[in-house]
Design a protein around this motif. Structure first.
Motif, PDB file in Angstrom:
ATOM      1  N   ARG A  48      44.094  34.654  27.376  1.00  0.00           N
ATOM      2  CA  ARG A  48      44.852  34.404  28.590  1.00  0.00           C
ATOM      3  C   ARG A  48      46.219  33.832  28.233  1.00  0.00           C
ATOM      4  NH1 ARG A  48      46.399  30.136  30.952  1.00  0.00           N
ATOM      5  NH2 ARG A  48      46.952  30.181  33.148  1.00  0.00           N
ATOM      6  N   PHE A  49      47.266  34.356  28.847  1.00  0.00           N
ATOM      7  CA  PHE A  49      48.616  33.843  28.629  1.00  0.00           C
ATOM      8  C   PHE A  49      49.203  33.328  29.932  1.00  0.00           C
ATOM      9  CE2 PHE A  49      47.831  36.732  25.156  1.00  0.00           C
ATOM     10  CZ  PHE A  49      48.298  36.007  24.075  1.00  0.00           C
ATOM     11  N   ASP A  50      50.158  32.423  29.791  1.00  0.00           N
ATOM     12  CA  ASP A  50      50.841  31.908  30.978  1.00  0.00           C
ATOM     13  C   ASP A  50      51.990  32.813  31.381  1.00  0.00           C
ATOM     14  OD1 ASP A  50      49.477  29.250  31.385  1.00  0.00           O
ATOM     15  OD2 ASP A  50      50.019  29.156  29.270  1.00  0.00           O
ATOM     16  N   GLN A  72      47.459  47.202  37.473  1.00  0.00           N
ATOM     17  CA  GLN A  72      46.361  47.956  38.090  1.00  0.00           C
ATOM     18  C   GLN A  72      45.014  47.319  37.786  1.00  0.00           C
ATOM     19  OE1 GLN A  72      47.026  51.940  36.693  1.00  0.00           O
ATOM     20  NE2 GLN A  72      48.716  52.252  38.137  1.00  0.00           N
ATOM     21  N   SER A  73      44.921  46.689  36.601  1.00  0.00           N
ATOM     22  CA  SER A  73      43.642  46.071  36.237  1.00  0.00           C
ATOM     23  C   SER A  73      43.501  44.679  36.845  1.00  0.00           C
ATOM     24  CB  SER A  73      43.503  45.994  34.710  1.00  0.00           C
ATOM     25  OG  SER A  73      44.357  44.984  34.214  1.00  0.00           O
ATOM     26  N   GLY A  74      44.517  44.242  37.592  1.00  0.00           N
ATOM     27  CA  GLY A  74      44.423  42.957  38.278  1.00  0.00           C
ATOM     28  C   GLY A  74      44.999  41.776  37.521  1.00  0.00           C
ATOM     29  N   LEU A  75      45.636  42.040  36.384  1.00  0.00           N
ATOM     30  CA  LEU A  75      46.239  40.935  35.623  1.00  0.00           C
ATOM     31  C   LEU A  75      47.424  40.370  36.404  1.00  0.00           C
ATOM     32  CD1 LEU A  75      46.023  39.730  32.544  1.00  0.00           C
ATOM     33  CD2 LEU A  75      48.199  40.911  32.286  1.00  0.00           C
ATOM     34  N   THR A  76      47.399  39.050  36.643  1.00  0.00           N
ATOM     35  CA  THR A  76      48.468  38.450  37.449  1.00  0.00           C
ATOM     36  C   THR A  76      49.471  37.656  36.610  1.00  0.00           C
ATOM     37  OG1 THR A  76      47.062  36.537  37.844  1.00  0.00           O
ATOM     38  CG2 THR A  76      47.028  38.270  39.510  1.00  0.00           C
ATOM     39  N   THR A  77      49.239  37.600  35.303  1.00  0.00           N
ATOM     40  CA  THR A  77      50.145  36.855  34.417  1.00  0.00           C
ATOM     41  C   THR A  77      51.597  37.283  34.655  1.00  0.00           C
ATOM     42  OG1 THR A  77      48.386  36.915  32.771  1.00  0.00           O
ATOM     43  CG2 THR A  77      50.575  36.265  31.987  1.00  0.00           C
ATOM     44  N   PRO A  78      52.498  36.311  34.841  1.00  0.00           N
ATOM     45  CA  PRO A  78      53.905  36.684  35.039  1.00  0.00           C
ATOM     46  C   PRO A  78      54.458  37.449  33.836  1.00  0.00           C
ATOM     47  CG  PRO A  78      53.578  34.331  35.425  1.00  0.00           C
ATOM     48  CD  PRO A  78      52.291  34.873  34.892  1.00  0.00           C
ATOM     49  N   ILE A  79      55.266  38.463  34.120  1.00  0.00           N
ATOM     50  CA  ILE A  79      55.847  39.281  33.057  1.00  0.00           C
ATOM     51  C   ILE A  79      57.364  39.311  33.224  1.00  0.00           C
ATOM     52  CG2 ILE A  79      56.066  41.640  32.144  1.00  0.00           C
ATOM     53  CD1 ILE A  79      53.124  42.083  33.024  1.00  0.00           C
ATOM     54  N   ILE A  80      58.074  39.002  32.130  1.00  0.00           N
ATOM     55  CA  ILE A  80      59.520  39.207  32.108  1.00  0.00           C
ATOM     56  C   ILE A  80      59.781  40.390  31.181  1.00  0.00           C
ATOM     57  CG2 ILE A  80      61.787  38.273  31.491  1.00  0.00           C
ATOM     58  CD1 ILE A  80      60.754  35.494  32.095  1.00  0.00           C
TER      59      ILE A  80
END
Ligand code: CA
Length: 248
Positions: A48-50, A72-80
């Protein structure tokens, strides 16, 4: 060792990857790196990443594909997203990235840091909990710094309210003291004061637990930190003794 805010750096260019890693570690983030899309996918499956810094142009699986796949897989981790030089804003907006933000290379590290911190502030602490929410048998009122049952109302300090909000946003998960400290106090992990965390949790327990020596809501996980048991019963906060206990 306590958990820190952890950022995954996905970048195929070694110089940029190493530069980002060194810079973020200097600013007290924990990092992991991936050199291509496949490696990134494998790492994210197991950890898990922040936050994720994701280069757009990557070998094997592109940043855009990865981002879409994760969302699509539901990962909500913020992405830049780290986008290529010369890419116009309109073009990036046109791509269905699913990212939270993007920077265009060559970017300033200070600007990237500001964006990272802005996103982390927005997403933590207390992501998804809102201003009024249940906490065990209590109803929490963040704007008014109050917590109440049908029988009584207790006033909270801003810090106590933030602590409760962070626990409420992370139910049934062991939260290391260091994570609590960095998220609720906003201090760097380097200067972690476990005693500060323990004292605040003890005071909070005295306010909200029926028996602070046998807490039902905020449990001590020995040697690690604390755990909010969201399924705790409805009958555990009618009293409110003022005995205190140091978390172990
Ligand atoms: Ca690249």
């Amino acid at each position: 060792m306590d958990k820190e805010t952890t950022i995954l750096i996905v970048e195929d260019e070694p110089r940029i990857r190493t530069g980002l890693r060194d810079f973020l570690e200097f600013h007290h983030f924990q990092t992991a790196t991936a050199e291509d899309g496949l490696e990134a996918e494998r790492i994210v499956d197991h950890r898990r990443f922040d936050l994720i810094l994701l280069d757009l142009m990557l070998p094997k699986i592109s940043g855009e594909q990865l981002c879409q796949k994760w969302r699509q897989s539901g990962l909500t981790t913020p992405i830049i997203m780290l986008t290529a030089k010369g890419m116009e804003k309109e073009k990036i907006d046109g791509l269905n990235l699913g990212a939270d933000d993007y920077v265009t290379k060559p970017f300033s590290l200070e600007e990237l840091l500001a964006r990272i911190n802005a996103i982390l502030r927005r997403t933590e602490p207390g992501r998804g909990v809102g201003q009024k929410f249940p906490f065990g048998p209590w109803s929490v009122d963040m704007p008014n710094l109050k917590i109440a049952t049908s029988k009584k109302t207790v006033e909270l300090s801003p810090r106590q309210a933030e602590l409760i909000r962070f626990f409420a946003a992370n139910p049934n998960r062991v939260i290391p003291r260091g994570e609590l400290y960095s998220r609720v106090w906003g201090e760097s992990m380097e200067d972690i004061e476990t005693r500060t965390v323990d004292m605040h949790v003890a005071k909070l327990r005295a306010l909200i637990e029926d028996d602070p020596t046998d807490p039902r809501l905020i449990k001590t996980v020995r040697g690690v930190g604390y755990l909010y048991e969201a399924s705790a019963g409805d009958d555990c906060a009618s009293g409110g003794s003022h005995r205190e206990q140091r978390g172990g």
